[in-house]
Write a protein that holds these residues in place. Structure first.
Motif, PDB file in Angstrom:
ATOM      1  N   GLU A 116       0.823  -1.217   0.000  1.00  0.00           N
ATOM      2  CA  GLU A 116       0.000   0.000   0.000  1.00  0.00           C
ATOM      3  C   GLU A 116       0.860   1.271   0.000  1.00  0.00           C
ATOM      4  O   GLU A 116       0.507   2.271  -0.613  1.00  0.00           O
ATOM      5  N   TYR A 117       2.017   1.203   0.694  1.00  0.00           N
ATOM      6  CA  TYR A 117       2.855   2.400   0.825  1.00  0.00           C
ATOM      7  C   TYR A 117       3.779   2.588  -0.373  1.00  0.00           C
ATOM      8  O   TYR A 117       4.515   3.566  -0.449  1.00  0.00           O
ATOM      9  N   TYR A 150       7.921   6.177  -0.674  1.00  0.00           N
ATOM     10  CA  TYR A 150       8.120   6.155  -2.120  1.00  0.00           C
ATOM     11  C   TYR A 150       8.791   7.448  -2.553  1.00  0.00           C
ATOM     12  O   TYR A 150       8.461   8.504  -2.063  1.00  0.00           O
ATOM     13  N   PHE A 176      -2.245  11.650  -2.683  1.00  0.00           N
ATOM     14  CA  PHE A 176      -1.288  10.566  -2.394  1.00  0.00           C
ATOM     15  C   PHE A 176       0.099  11.203  -2.322  1.00  0.00           C
ATOM     16  O   PHE A 176       0.933  10.999  -3.205  1.00  0.00           O
ATOM     17  N   ALA A 177       0.350  11.952  -1.263  1.00  0.00           N
ATOM     18  CA  ALA A 177       1.447  12.930  -1.279  1.00  0.00           C
ATOM     19  C   ALA A 177       2.814  12.355  -0.955  1.00  0.00           C
ATOM     20  O   ALA A 177       3.825  13.003  -1.212  1.00  0.00           O
ATOM     21  N   PRO A 181       6.931  15.698  -2.395  1.00  0.00           N
ATOM     22  CA  PRO A 181       7.597  16.423  -3.484  1.00  0.00           C
ATOM     23  C   PRO A 181       6.639  17.228  -4.372  1.00  0.00           C
ATOM     24  O   PRO A 181       6.954  18.368  -4.730  1.00  0.00           O
ATOM     25  N   PHE A 182       5.468  16.681  -4.728  1.00  0.00           N
ATOM     26  CA  PHE A 182       4.497  17.468  -5.513  1.00  0.00           C
ATOM     27  C   PHE A 182       3.938  18.588  -4.632  1.00  0.00           C
ATOM     28  O   PHE A 182       3.890  19.744  -5.044  1.00  0.00           O
ATOM     29  N   ASP A 197      -1.673  11.295   2.947  1.00  0.00           N
ATOM     30  CA  ASP A 197      -1.069   9.982   2.696  1.00  0.00           C
ATOM     31  C   ASP A 197      -1.450   9.082   3.852  1.00  0.00           C
ATOM     32  O   ASP A 197      -1.663   9.544   4.976  1.00  0.00           O
ATOM     33  N   LEU A 198      -1.545   7.757   3.580  1.00  0.00           N
ATOM     34  CA  LEU A 198      -1.878   6.863   4.706  1.00  0.00           C
ATOM     35  C   LEU A 198      -0.649   6.221   5.316  1.00  0.00           C
ATOM     36  O   LEU A 198      -0.762   5.480   6.295  1.00  0.00           O
ATOM     37  N   ALA A 223      -4.312  10.082   6.391  1.00  0.00           N
ATOM     38  CA  ALA A 223      -5.663   9.547   6.148  1.00  0.00           C
ATOM     39  C   ALA A 223      -5.663   8.682   4.906  1.00  0.00           C
ATOM     40  O   ALA A 223      -4.771   8.777   4.056  1.00  0.00           O
ATOM     41  N   ASP A 224      -6.690   7.863   4.795  1.00  0.00           N
ATOM     42  CA  ASP A 224      -6.977   7.162   3.549  1.00  0.00           C
ATOM     43  C   ASP A 224      -7.677   8.172   2.640  1.00  0.00           C
ATOM     44  O   ASP A 224      -8.615   8.858   3.073  1.00  0.00           O
ATOM     45  N   ALA A 225      -7.218   8.276   1.392  1.00  0.00           N
ATOM     46  CA  ALA A 225      -7.806   9.261   0.472  1.00  0.00           C
ATOM     47  C   ALA A 225      -9.314   9.064   0.335  1.00  0.00           C
ATOM     48  O   ALA A 225     -10.043  10.015   0.047  1.00  0.00           O
ATOM     49  N   ASN A 243      -1.328  10.931  -7.631  1.00  0.00           N
ATOM     50  CA  ASN A 243      -0.194  10.137  -8.109  1.00  0.00           C
ATOM     51  C   ASN A 243      -0.142   8.795  -7.378  1.00  0.00           C
ATOM     52  O   ASN A 243       0.684   8.592  -6.487  1.00  0.00           O
ATOM     53  N   LEU A 244      -1.073   7.909  -7.758  1.00  0.00           N
ATOM     54  CA  LEU A 244      -1.046   6.519  -7.268  1.00  0.00           C
ATOM     55  C   LEU A 244      -1.379   5.654  -8.481  1.00  0.00           C
ATOM     56  O   LEU A 244      -2.481   5.133  -8.627  1.00  0.00           O
TER      57      LEU A 244
HETATM   58  C1  LIG Z   1       3.302   6.448  -5.973  1.00  0.00           C
HETATM   59  S1  LIG Z   1       3.431   7.095  -4.339  1.00  0.00           S
HETATM   60  C2  LIG Z   1       3.483   8.844  -4.714  1.00  0.00           C
HETATM   61  C3  LIG Z   1       4.033   9.677  -3.589  1.00  0.00           C
HETATM   62  C4  LIG Z   1       4.321  11.131  -3.985  1.00  0.00           C
HETATM   63  N1  LIG Z   1       3.182  11.766  -4.615  1.00  0.00           N
HETATM   64  C5  LIG Z   1       5.536  11.220  -4.875  1.00  0.00           C
HETATM   65  O1  LIG Z   1       5.378  11.540  -6.068  1.00  0.00           O
HETATM   66  O2  LIG Z   1       6.656  10.974  -4.403  1.00  0.00           O
HETATM   67  C6  LIG Z   1       1.782   6.847  -3.746  1.00  0.00           C
HETATM   68  C7  LIG Z   1       1.564   7.230  -2.290  1.00  0.00           C
HETATM   69  O3  LIG Z   1       0.174   6.987  -1.997  1.00  0.00           O
HETATM   70  C8  LIG Z   1       0.047   6.489  -0.682  1.00  0.00           C
HETATM   71  N2  LIG Z   1      -1.243   5.780  -0.643  1.00  0.00           N
HETATM   72  C9  LIG Z   1      -1.548   4.545  -1.122  1.00  0.00           C
HETATM   73  N3  LIG Z   1      -2.855   4.282  -0.950  1.00  0.00           N
HETATM   74  C10 LIG Z   1      -3.397   5.385  -0.360  1.00  0.00           C
HETATM   75  C11 LIG Z   1      -4.704   5.729   0.069  1.00  0.00           C
HETATM   76  N4  LIG Z   1      -5.739   4.888  -0.084  1.00  0.00           N
HETATM   77  N5  LIG Z   1      -4.889   6.932   0.640  1.00  0.00           N
HETATM   78  C12 LIG Z   1      -3.852   7.799   0.815  1.00  0.00           C
HETATM   79  N6  LIG Z   1      -2.591   7.523   0.447  1.00  0.00           N
HETATM   80  C13 LIG Z   1      -2.361   6.340  -0.148  1.00  0.00           C
HETATM   81  C14 LIG Z   1       1.286   5.628  -0.468  1.00  0.00           C
HETATM   82  O4  LIG Z   1       1.597   5.518   0.895  1.00  0.00           O
HETATM   83  C15 LIG Z   1       2.351   6.413  -1.271  1.00  0.00           C
HETATM   84  O5  LIG Z   1       3.055   7.299  -0.440  1.00  0.00           O
END
Ligand SMILES: C[S@@+](CC[C@H](N)C(=O)[O-])C[C@H]1O[C@@H](n2cnc3c(N)ncnc32)[C@H](O)[C@@H]1O
Length: 315
Positions: A116-117, A150, A176-177, A181-182, A197-198, A223-225, A243-244
């Motif tokens: 998930e992360y 990530y 999904f921060a 960086p964004f 971000d969760l 939080a969960d998005a 960005n997921l």
């Molecule tokens: C691909 S990474 C992008 C992180 C950041 N935007 C970057 O560009 O470096 C996706 C992020 O979404 C988070 N994530 C995954 N599922 C999520 C959810 N349901 N709600 C919130 N965050 C979530 C993950 O923990 C991860 O940090």
């Protein structure tokens, strides 16, 4: 294992300069410690392309040939003081570490980006036993522990593209921060950025990064998005970043709910056919969609971004 006699072009960040300013630019890059001395400077028309180790302001990706006489370095991605090799090449790792003073550690990923992360596990091949580094991108400093959050430096130009689309004073949501960086890049032009971000480690690093960059208009949310709809008002944001890529557009209806009419949602997708996200948008209030490829991911697969112009509200 790589054949060390083979001279392959290497993909690297670079800064372009008009030829007559080339020496001034070269001296500046040496002074800043970012000129990649292992690669040969390249001429293109009236410009010189200087390979640099980090995506500094104005940097783009290009291909370079290693300097003659310089040891051939294994293919890698550099994030601050860490290099990540594509192969488990112990000798290459030692050579890389010895030839790049800015590096403190060479890693090899022992897992794919997973869970998930979206994190990876690493083996230290050379240098300090750490996965933590500080990285410079377009004048901003970010601290990352690459084993707990990530991060991809290859999205640096994409962050600048979104920044260039923004009006001064926008309210932005990054769903999904990660370590920010964004969110922190866009905060430079926003009135407020909510960054969700969760992953607790990501949210903690985002707070550190906000402090490092004196960013006072960022609200980190653990939080969960999927819960954001219940926390924020409909149409509260001018711009939403998603960005997921592996989520395949889940949450896009929530993003449009939270975005104001005539605002913009940026949806990142991993896809193997053009237009994969379009069916998701069919019944949603969308005025227009522009799709573009961001980078290739694997043979036949690429990261795409959909810039979605929102046309109305969802009740
Ligand atoms: C691909 S990474 C992008 C992180 C950041 N935007 C970057 O560009 O470096 C996706 C992020 O979404 C988070 N994530 C995954 N599922 C999520 C959810 N349901 N709600 C919130 N965050 C979530 C993950 O923990 C991860 O940090």
């Amino acid at each position: 294992m790589m054949d060390r006699d083979e001279v392959l072009p290497v993909s690297q960040w670079c800064l372009q300069a008009v030829k007559k300013e080339g020496e001034v630019v070269r001296q500046r890059l040496i002074h800043e410690g970012v000129l990649d001395l292992s690669l040969r400077v390249r001429a293109e028309g009236d410009h010189l392309l200087f390979p640099v180790t980090e995506p500094i302001s104005g940097a783009v990706r290009s291909e370079f040939i290693p300097q003659p006489g310089h040891p051939i370095l294994p293919r890698h991605e550099q994030i601050g003081g860490i290099a990540i090799l594509q192969e488990r090449d112990m000798a290459g790792a030692a050579t890389l570490l010895a030839s790049r003073p800015s590096l403190h550690t060479v890693l090899y990923p022992v897992s794919p980006v997973e869970g998930e992360y979206r994190t990876r596990q690493f083996e230290v091949l050379a240098g300090e036993e750490t996965t933590r580094t500080v990285y410079l991108e377009y004048g901003l400093h970010f601290e990352f522990d690459l084993s707990t959050v990530y991060f991809s430096a290859r999205l640096a130009n994409e962050r600048q593209r979104l920044l260039s689309l923004m009006e001064e004073g926008e309210a932005v949501l990054d769903m999904f921060a990660g370590a920010g960086p964004f969110a922190i890049t866009l905060a430079g032009r926003a009135s407020q950025v909510v960054a969700c971000d969760l992953n607790p480690a990501a949210v903690l690093q985002m707070q550190v990064n906000a402090r490092l960059n004196r960013c006072r208009n960022l609200l980190p949310v653990l939080a969960d998005a999927g819960h954001l709809k219940g926390i924020f008002l409909p149409g509260q944001f001018d711009r939403v970043v998603m960005n997921l890529p592996l989520s395949k557009g889940a949450f896009v209806a929530d993003a449009i709910f939270l975005c104001r009419p005539s605002g913009m949602v940026h949806l990142y997708m991993l896809e193997s056919t053009e237009g994969e996200a379009l069916p998701l948008l069919k019944d949603l209030p969308v005025a227009g969609v522009r799709e573009r490829r961001v980078r290739s991911y694997s043979p036949g697969q690429w990261h795409a971004v959909y810039d979605i112009a929102v046309s109305g509200s969802i009740e």
